[in-house]
Design a protein around this motif. Structure first.
Motif, short mmCIF file in Angstrom:
data_model
loop_
_atom_site.label_atom_id
_atom_site.label_comp_id
_atom_site.label_asym_id
_atom_site.label_seq_id
_atom_site.Cartn_x
_atom_site.Cartn_y
_atom_site.Cartn_z
N GLU A 104 89.05 -9.61 -45.34
CA GLU A 104 88.09 -10.67 -45.61
C GLU A 104 87.75 -11.50 -44.37
O GLU A 104 87.02 -12.48 -44.46
CB GLU A 104 88.62 -11.60 -46.71
CG GLU A 104 88.76 -10.91 -48.07
CD GLU A 104 87.46 -10.27 -48.55
OE1 GLU A 104 86.40 -10.90 -48.38
OE2 GLU A 104 87.51 -9.14 -49.08
N ILE A 105 88.28 -11.10 -43.23
CA ILE A 105 87.97 -11.76 -41.97
C ILE A 105 86.86 -11.01 -41.26
O ILE A 105 86.83 -9.77 -41.25
CB ILE A 105 89.23 -11.82 -41.06
CG1 ILE A 105 90.32 -12.66 -41.74
CG2 ILE A 105 88.89 -12.39 -39.69
CD1 ILE A 105 89.95 -14.10 -41.96
N ARG A 106 85.97 -11.75 -40.64
CA ARG A 106 84.89 -11.11 -39.87
C ARG A 106 85.41 -10.79 -38.47
O ARG A 106 85.33 -11.59 -37.54
CB ARG A 106 83.67 -12.03 -39.80
CG ARG A 106 83.02 -12.22 -41.16
CD ARG A 106 81.76 -13.07 -41.09
NE ARG A 106 81.11 -13.17 -42.38
CZ ARG A 106 80.00 -13.87 -42.61
NH1 ARG A 106 79.43 -14.57 -41.63
NH2 ARG A 106 79.47 -13.90 -43.82
N THR A 140 80.24 -14.22 -47.43
CA THR A 140 79.71 -15.56 -47.66
C THR A 140 79.56 -16.30 -46.34
O THR A 140 80.54 -16.53 -45.62
CB THR A 140 80.64 -16.36 -48.58
OG1 THR A 140 80.85 -15.61 -49.79
CG2 THR A 140 80.03 -17.70 -48.92
N SER A 141 78.33 -16.74 -46.01
CA SER A 141 78.05 -17.33 -44.70
C SER A 141 77.87 -18.85 -44.73
O SER A 141 78.14 -19.52 -43.74
CB SER A 141 76.78 -16.69 -44.10
OG SER A 141 76.97 -15.32 -43.90
N ALA A 154 85.59 -7.19 -26.97
CA ALA A 154 85.51 -7.59 -25.57
C ALA A 154 86.69 -7.09 -24.75
O ALA A 154 86.59 -6.89 -23.54
CB ALA A 154 85.41 -9.12 -25.46
N LEU A 155 87.83 -6.89 -25.42
CA LEU A 155 89.03 -6.43 -24.73
C LEU A 155 89.07 -4.92 -24.59
O LEU A 155 89.60 -4.39 -23.59
CB LEU A 155 90.27 -6.91 -25.51
CG LEU A 155 91.64 -6.44 -25.01
CD1 LEU A 155 91.89 -6.95 -23.59
CD2 LEU A 155 92.74 -6.92 -25.95
N ALA A 156 88.51 -4.21 -25.54
CA ALA A 156 88.65 -2.75 -25.60
C ALA A 156 88.30 -2.02 -24.31
O ALA A 156 89.07 -1.15 -23.86
CB ALA A 156 87.83 -2.20 -26.77
N PRO A 157 87.16 -2.33 -23.65
CA PRO A 157 86.86 -1.60 -22.41
C PRO A 157 87.86 -1.84 -21.30
O PRO A 157 87.99 -1.01 -20.39
CB PRO A 157 85.48 -2.16 -22.01
CG PRO A 157 84.92 -2.77 -23.25
CD PRO A 157 86.10 -3.28 -24.00
N HIS A 195 86.96 -13.33 -32.26
CA HIS A 195 86.28 -12.54 -33.29
C HIS A 195 85.11 -13.34 -33.83
O HIS A 195 84.86 -14.47 -33.41
CB HIS A 195 87.27 -12.16 -34.40
CG HIS A 195 88.33 -11.22 -33.94
ND1 HIS A 195 88.15 -9.86 -33.93
CD2 HIS A 195 89.58 -11.45 -33.45
CE1 HIS A 195 89.25 -9.27 -33.46
NE2 HIS A 195 90.12 -10.21 -33.16
N HIS A 196 84.38 -12.75 -34.78
CA HIS A 196 83.21 -13.45 -35.34
C HIS A 196 83.64 -14.73 -36.06
O HIS A 196 82.91 -15.73 -36.02
CB HIS A 196 82.45 -12.52 -36.29
CG HIS A 196 81.86 -11.31 -35.60
ND1 HIS A 196 80.99 -11.41 -34.54
CD2 HIS A 196 82.04 -9.99 -35.82
CE1 HIS A 196 80.63 -10.20 -34.15
NE2 HIS A 196 81.26 -9.32 -34.91
N ASP A 197 84.76 -14.69 -36.75
CA ASP A 197 85.31 -15.91 -37.35
C ASP A 197 86.00 -16.71 -36.26
O ASP A 197 86.98 -16.25 -35.65
CB ASP A 197 86.29 -15.57 -38.47
CG ASP A 197 85.60 -15.41 -39.81
OD1 ASP A 197 84.54 -16.03 -40.02
OD2 ASP A 197 86.12 -14.66 -40.67
N GLU A 198 85.50 -17.91 -36.01
CA GLU A 198 86.01 -18.73 -34.91
C GLU A 198 87.45 -19.15 -35.17
O GLU A 198 87.87 -19.41 -36.29
CB GLU A 198 85.13 -19.98 -34.75
CG GLU A 198 85.48 -20.80 -33.51
CD GLU A 198 84.56 -21.98 -33.31
OE1 GLU A 198 84.69 -22.66 -32.28
OE2 GLU A 198 83.71 -22.22 -34.20
#
Length: 433
Positions: free
Chosen positions: A319-321, A122-123, A333-336, A358-361
């Motif tokens: 349920e989190i983006r 749901t956006s 962004a951290l993985a590399p 993450h995508h969810d602020e």
């Protein structure tokens, strides 16, 4: 509706407590949900283990400020604390300060996190929706709390890596869990009866496995029928142990030397390049089918200790983006920056809210769980993570972006004098500080 918190923190370990202290110092009101009955519940499960570096590498500055305000005395800065000492001398005093004791709820196991009236797909107006956190109390009743932000500092201790080299349990592993231990049991103390005059198979090649092997050898001195087999996935044993022998952290160097001496003295059976095929129950024993050095064999043991690490459990975040790297299982962004295929701890840079987004602020995973499957986590790194996140949530955006690791007594951003938390023992590859 229940009270709306500025942030809900999942987990009351060192990183969760530091996050709460950092938020309180910025006049933000957190709620800490801890599934155990006390702070540092996971640490108490390895409370008998001594960490490799002294107190200044264990203590967060914001927490220390709260403690000193309430009459706390800093522990001996030269001492290497055990896990229990970290809880008893640091986390428990912190959690009982007037500032923190009112914001921690114990026996609160978080089962799911979402956004109010918004499932994952749901956006519409999603960025304006509060976070909802579902948790169970000690009686099994479900409660819901609401917050503007989330910091998941729940760690990875409750999700050990299975035995299989494919990342899955081997046949017979789940069925025989009563004779298989994950992590570092207290072999000389409370768990002694399980291992005295028994045959134990250790799996793993990091510092946790070394500690276990040496504890069993110590037990062997008084209980002569105690047998030890040590299985490692690597073939180059000298190179593997050499990282401990040449380590610049004195306590780790000593551990590596002791482990090599034990192998050279043939106090245990070494099984290099091991791959477990199957585990079968035979009465009170386990028949383990395996290959070692390319050859098939079977051994009979009484117990297995798995020290191949831990990995993040993301089930409650369905349920989190999330923005998760598909290999490391860390924020993309951290993985590399932490991928163990590319980096050691000496090349991991300081990072904060920006890299943990993450995508969810205003949703963050912090601490060891933020590193996914990478083994290079430092406790000091986690403290800088939550310091940056707290500044971001308080609107101090420039401070949030300015991140650095200041190791006590050094201006270096390397790990040669850094703290090796037990949480970093998560793989059988070489370990950083």
């Amino acid at each position: 509706m229940n009270k709306i918190h500025d942030a809900i923190i999942v987990g009351a370990g060192p990183i969760g407590i530091a996050a709460a202290a950092q938020l309180l110092s910025r006049n933000l009101k957190p709620l800490v949900l801890e599934k155990g009955i006390s702070v540092g519940s996971a640490i108490l499960e390895w409370g008998h283990v001594r960490v490799f570096t002294p107190w200044p590498y264990v203590i967060d500055k914001a927490v220390a400020t709260l403690l000193k305000k309430n009459g706390w005395t800093y522990p001996d800065k030269e001492q290497l604390p055990t896990g229990r000492e970290i809880v008893d001398k640091y986390l428990t005093p912190a959690a009982t300060t007037p500032e923190l004791k009112t914001v921690i709820t114990y026996s609160a196991e978080v089962t799911a996190i979402s956004r109010e009236n918004h499932s994952k797909h749901t956006s519409t107006n999603r960025d304006k929706a509060l976070y909802t956190v579902h948790y169970k109390d000690a009686s099994g009743n479900t409660h819901i709390q609401y917050a503007k932000a989330i910091i998941d500092a729940s760690g990875t201790w409750s999700n050990p890596t299975p035995i299989g080299r494919d990342g899955l349990p081997v046949p017979g592993e789940i069925e025989n869990r009563d004779l298989i231990t994950y992590g570092i049991p207290d072999i000389i103390g409370t768990d002694k009866q399980k291992y005295r005059n028994k045959h134990t198979l250790i799996l793993g090649a990091g510092h946790s496995a070394m500690n276990i092997a040496l504890a069993l050898i110590n037990l062997q001195k008084s209980e002569a029928d105690t047998r030890i087999s040590w299985g490692m996935r690597k073939n180059d044993i000298e190179k593997l142990l050499g990282s401990g022998i040449n380590d610049k952290v004195p306590a780790r160097k000593e551990l590596g030397i002791a482990a090599k001496n034990a192998i050279d003295s043939k106090l245990l059976e070494l099984l290099p390049q091991i791959q477990i095929k199957q585990i079968k129950r035979e009465g009170t024993e386990l028949l383990v089918s395996l290959t070692s050095g390319g050859e098939d064999q079977e051994i009979t043991v009484n117990r297995i200790i798995v020290a191949t690490g831990f990995r993040p459990d993301l089930q409650m975040l369905r349920e989190i983006r999330l923005d998760i790297d598909h290999i490391v299982e860390a924020p993309k962004a951290l993985a590399p920056m932490i991928d163990p295929n590319l980096h050691s701890c000496g090349s991991v840079k300081a990072h904060g809210a920006e890299e943990l987004s993450h995508h969810d602020e205003n949703f963050y995973i912090a601490g060891i769980k933020s590193y996914g499957r990478a083994p290079t986590f430092l406790m000091l790194t986690g403290y800088e993570q939550v310091r940056s996140i707290a500044d971001k949530l308080a609107g101090n955006y420039e401070a949030a972006r300015s991140v650095k690791l200041n190791f006590p007594g050094s201006e270096s951003n390397t790990c040669t004098q850094a703290q090796n938390s037990i949480d970093s023992e998560r793989t059988t590859t070489s370990h950083c500080c």
